[in-house]
Design a protein around this motif. Structure first.
Motif, short mmCIF file in Angstrom:
data_model
loop_
_atom_site.label_atom_id
_atom_site.label_comp_id
_atom_site.label_asym_id
_atom_site.label_seq_id
_atom_site.Cartn_x
_atom_site.Cartn_y
_atom_site.Cartn_z
N ALA A 8 109.37 9.20 -5.66
CA ALA A 8 108.42 8.86 -6.72
C ALA A 8 107.35 9.94 -6.85
N ARG A 9 106.90 10.15 -8.04
CA ARG A 9 105.73 10.99 -8.35
C ARG A 9 105.87 12.42 -7.86
N GLY A 10 107.01 12.99 -8.01
CA GLY A 10 107.19 14.40 -7.68
C GLY A 10 107.66 14.69 -6.29
N GLY A 11 107.53 13.72 -5.36
CA GLY A 11 108.09 13.90 -4.04
C GLY A 11 107.17 14.47 -2.99
N HIS A 12 105.94 14.89 -3.34
CA HIS A 12 105.01 15.44 -2.35
C HIS A 12 103.94 14.40 -2.02
N VAL A 13 103.47 14.43 -0.76
CA VAL A 13 102.51 13.44 -0.27
C VAL A 13 101.41 14.17 0.49
N ALA A 14 100.18 13.70 0.34
CA ALA A 14 99.04 14.22 1.10
C ALA A 14 98.32 13.08 1.78
N LEU A 15 97.97 13.27 3.05
CA LEU A 15 97.18 12.31 3.82
C LEU A 15 95.92 13.01 4.26
N VAL A 16 94.78 12.49 3.85
CA VAL A 16 93.48 13.11 4.13
C VAL A 16 92.72 12.23 5.11
N GLY A 17 92.14 12.84 6.12
CA GLY A 17 91.38 12.06 7.08
C GLY A 17 90.63 12.95 8.05
N ALA A 18 89.59 12.39 8.63
CA ALA A 18 88.81 13.12 9.62
C ALA A 18 89.63 13.31 10.89
N PRO A 19 89.20 14.20 11.78
CA PRO A 19 89.93 14.36 13.06
C PRO A 19 89.98 13.06 13.84
N GLN A 20 91.07 12.89 14.57
CA GLN A 20 91.29 11.73 15.43
C GLN A 20 91.39 10.42 14.64
N THR A 21 91.91 10.48 13.45
CA THR A 21 92.08 9.25 12.66
C THR A 21 93.54 8.87 12.47
N GLY A 22 94.46 9.69 12.98
CA GLY A 22 95.87 9.33 12.90
C GLY A 22 96.70 10.19 11.97
N ARG A 23 96.23 11.38 11.63
CA ARG A 23 97.00 12.23 10.72
C ARG A 23 98.31 12.69 11.37
N SER A 24 98.23 13.20 12.59
CA SER A 24 99.45 13.67 13.26
C SER A 24 100.38 12.51 13.56
N THR A 25 99.80 11.36 13.90
CA THR A 25 100.64 10.18 14.15
C THR A 25 101.41 9.79 12.91
N PHE A 26 100.77 9.89 11.75
CA PHE A 26 101.46 9.58 10.50
C PHE A 26 102.68 10.47 10.30
N TYR B 208 94.71 -1.60 1.76
CA TYR B 208 94.57 -1.05 3.10
C TYR B 208 95.88 -1.24 3.86
N GLY B 209 96.21 -0.25 4.64
CA GLY B 209 97.41 -0.32 5.45
C GLY B 209 97.14 0.20 6.84
N GLN B 210 97.99 -0.20 7.78
CA GLN B 210 97.89 0.27 9.16
C GLN B 210 99.12 1.11 9.46
N ILE B 211 98.90 2.38 9.77
CA ILE B 211 100.01 3.27 10.09
C ILE B 211 100.63 2.86 11.41
N ALA B 212 101.94 2.79 11.43
CA ALA B 212 102.65 2.36 12.64
C ALA B 212 102.73 3.50 13.65
N LEU B 213 102.73 3.14 14.91
CA LEU B 213 102.97 4.11 15.97
C LEU B 213 104.46 4.47 15.96
N PRO B 214 104.82 5.71 16.23
CA PRO B 214 106.21 6.14 16.12
C PRO B 214 107.07 5.72 17.31
N VAL B 215 106.96 4.46 17.71
CA VAL B 215 107.75 3.92 18.83
C VAL B 215 108.27 2.55 18.42
N LEU B 216 109.25 2.07 19.15
CA LEU B 216 109.82 0.76 18.85
C LEU B 216 109.04 -0.36 19.51
N ASP B 217 108.58 -0.13 20.74
CA ASP B 217 107.84 -1.15 21.48
C ASP B 217 106.48 -0.60 21.85
N GLU B 218 105.48 -1.47 21.80
CA GLU B 218 104.11 -1.04 22.10
C GLU B 218 103.96 -0.81 23.59
#
Length: 618
Positions: free
Chosen positions: A131-149, A337-347
């Motif tokens: 959708a919408r051209g295929g490119h995505v941007a995630l903006v956030g301050a340090p330590q907010t979950g950008r790399s986790t996303f 609002y959404g909560q980004i999931a951790l990249p694991v199957l079990d917490e």
């Protein structure tokens, strides 16, 4: 305005009598019959009736009570307010059969849990890259979950798609641990800021993919990415490993400040990639890290907590609400609002997420037996001459190295290039290159077709040239001037179109020979513009140090002006521009940028011809 109506009566007793006993049922109905007295009855009858009315009838269990009891037992009413989003959610809690089914319909990725209060719903957060051209941007301050996303996107793709459907590449410029996804078979590789050669190579590979897909769209008459996916699913395009390529970029600002030579290739990928199935998902600190001309190319934009909510491109008030939110809480363009999931199957423990992700990648890799994503090809540190084309495969050009963009041989063409300028500091491989070119010339030309004139203050080149090919040698400035004058005298006797042997002038360490302004090649300057017709080639090497002054030398200027090619090897960038827009860089030994007029500069690895000499020595 009053309207008469008759209401239903629902407060009667519940009939507990069985349906099969008709007689008893009729009796029960008769018992409910009441005799209504006439209006003109005696007063005594009215008094008796009034006394009877004072005694309420025994109605038993009311119908309305029974209905309420059954409704309460059968179902409950949904609460008006849902529970708030959890501070942590795993990818395993989001994945279900419906999510997997939706993901298979296209390039849909589960990335977390989305809250929709208006519809009283909390559902899996699905990111649709189609959708919408295929490119995505995630903006956030340090330590907010950008790399986790970004890691969640990679894990979500790996759990819902096969490597035949999508390939993933990573560019980690912030040290966010994106290399943990490399074990997935979908991932072709991750380039980090510590390895500039790998970064450059990845961008070259991606641009090669765009060019290849553009040709495929033209040859197979494909007009959309959806059609490309359908054709790949049928096996109609064997040239592609996967129809879609996802590029995860952690940090965009370093591309403009530290790796400015990669800024233009990144912008070109944004402009052309979406059309041909290349999708960029970038994590940024500020939205303005992208140039204003590039921002409209990003179709989907999400925000984590911002240090300054006023910088929000979605809504300032909605971004303000994230000030107290923990890592992973994001705001969508729909102001949900959404909560980004951790990249694991079990917490598990926060410190073990990277290890669990690596273990998940290993499990996915073990369960996949098909082809994986194309890896990032890198030039070897040492290239053997035997890896180059021989004189039968390349009879007219002299191969001397391997190109990084196509992994084809880099060649010196005496007709097209005419001359060659080699710049490089000590121990970069300049002399080795000259030796390799000598060997290449000797293999392709006879002594009647070729003659060498060697100007070498260290007297190392002439020793490797057979006497039949060696026309002259000089180790000092005076000898060099005399040799150049003799060559000029010979060239003056030549006429265009006649059959003369090619004269190759080899000059190593020109800075030593030309010290003090002696200009040893001055007699040849008049013949350089007509070198192609006179069958003359000058191959000159000098250090990068002092190149700013060295470029003013008349011989160097004449070689450049007459269309000579160049090879810029290891050196300091501070020495300035050597060729148009070309600076020296810190390259490993034997590597440099090959510059040819009319073509883009390409990084090449020069073959180590000393290995051949050592192997051939008795």
């Amino acid at each position: 305005i009053y309207t008469r109506f008759k209401a239903g009566y629902v407060s009667g007793p519940v009939d507990a009598v069985g349906q099969d006993d008709q007689d008893d049922q009729e009796l029960a109905v008769d018992d409910l019959v009441r005799v209504v007295p006439l209006f003109d009855a005696p007063e005594q009858a009215e008094t008796v009736l009034a006394e009877e009315q004072l005694t309420p009838p025994d109605v038993g269990h009311l119908l309305v009570d029974e209905a309420v009891a059954r409704l309460a037992a059968d179902r409950g009413v949904a609460p008006v307010w849902l529970e708030p989003l959890p501070p942590k959610v795993t990818l395993g809690a989001v994945l279900n059969d419906d999510v997997v089914a939706q993901a298979k319909t296209g390039l849909v990725i589960p990335v977390g849990l989305l809250d929709d209060p208006a519809n009283q719903r909390q559902s899996p957060w699905l990111l649709d890259l189609a959708a919408r051209g295929g490119h995505v941007a995630l903006v956030g301050a340090p330590q907010t979950g950008r790399s986790t996303f970004l890691r969640t996107v990679a894990a979500g793709l790996a759990l819902t798609h096969t490597p035949k459907q999508v390939s993933v590449y990573g560019i980690d410029l912030t040290g966010g641990g994106l290399d943990r996804i490399e074990a997935f078979p979908h991932v072709g590789g991750v380039a980090t800021r510590s390895d500039q050669a790998r970064l450059t190579r990845l961008f070259e590979e991606l641009h090669t993919m765009v060019d290849q897909r553009e040709a495929i769209f033209r040859d197979y008459h494909i007009d959309s990415v959806a059609a490309l996916r359908a054709a790949c699913a049928r096996g109609a395009i064997p040239e592609l490993v996967a129809p879609d390529v996802v590029i995860l970029v952690d940090g965009v600002e370093p591309l403009r400040n530290e790796f400015d030579q990669l800024d233009a290739p990144f912008t070109e990928l944004l402009r052309r990639g979406g059309t041909f199935g290349l999708h960029i998902i970038a994590a940024l600190t500020r939205w303005n890290e992208l140039r204003a001309a590039v921002q409209p190319l990003i179709g989907q934009h999400f925000e984590l907590r911002l240090n300054d909510p006023a910088e929000s491109a979605i809504q300032r008030a909605a971004s303000q609400a994230l000030k107290a939110a923990g890592p992973g809480r994001a705001l969508t363009p729909e102001r949900l609002y959404g909560q980004i999931a951790l990249p694991v199957l079990d917490e598990g423990e926060d410190d073990s997420i990277g290890e669990e992700l690596a273990a998940l990648a290993q499990r996915v890799a073990q369960s996949w037996s098909g082809p994986s994503a194309a890896p990032i090809r890198l030039l070897p540190d040492v290239l053997a001459p035997t890896d180059l084309p021989d004189e039968f495969d390349q009879p007219d050009q002299i191969p001397f190295g391997l190109r990084q963009d196509t992994f084809e041989a880099a060649c010196f063409d005496p007709i097209e290039d005419q001359h060659l300028l080699v710049f490089g500091d000590t121990r970069c491989g300049k002399t080795t290159l000259l030796r390799g070119l000598v060997q290449g010339f000797v293999k392709r030309f006879t002594p009647d077709e070729l003659v060498f004139a060697v100007i070498d203050p260290r007297n190392t080149l002439a020793a490797g040239i057979e006497d039949d090919y060696l026309g002259g040698q000089a180790v000092g400035a005076k000898d060099a001037q005399a040799l150049a004058a003799a060559i000029a005298n010979e060239l003056g006797k030549r006429t265009a179109g006649a059959d003369f042997p090619r004269v190759v002038v080899l000059v190593d360490d020109y800075d030593i020979i030309a010290a003090g302004g002696t200009q040893p090649l001055a007699p040849l300057l008049a013949y350089l513009p007509s070198a192609r017709d006179l069958r003359l080639s000058v191959i000159l090497s000098r250090p990068v140090a002092g190149a700013a002054r060295g470029m003013l030398d008349p011989a160097v200027q004449a070689i450049r002006d007459t269309g000579g090619s160049g090879l810029v090897m290891n050196g300091e960038r501070a020495e300035g521009v050597i060729f148009p827009k070309i600076y020296a860089e810190q390259f490993p030994s034997g590597r440099g940028k090959f510059v040819r007029r009319g073509a883009r500069a390409r990084i090449v690895q020069v073959a180590n011809f000393q290995l051949q000499e050592q192997n051939s020595a008795p």
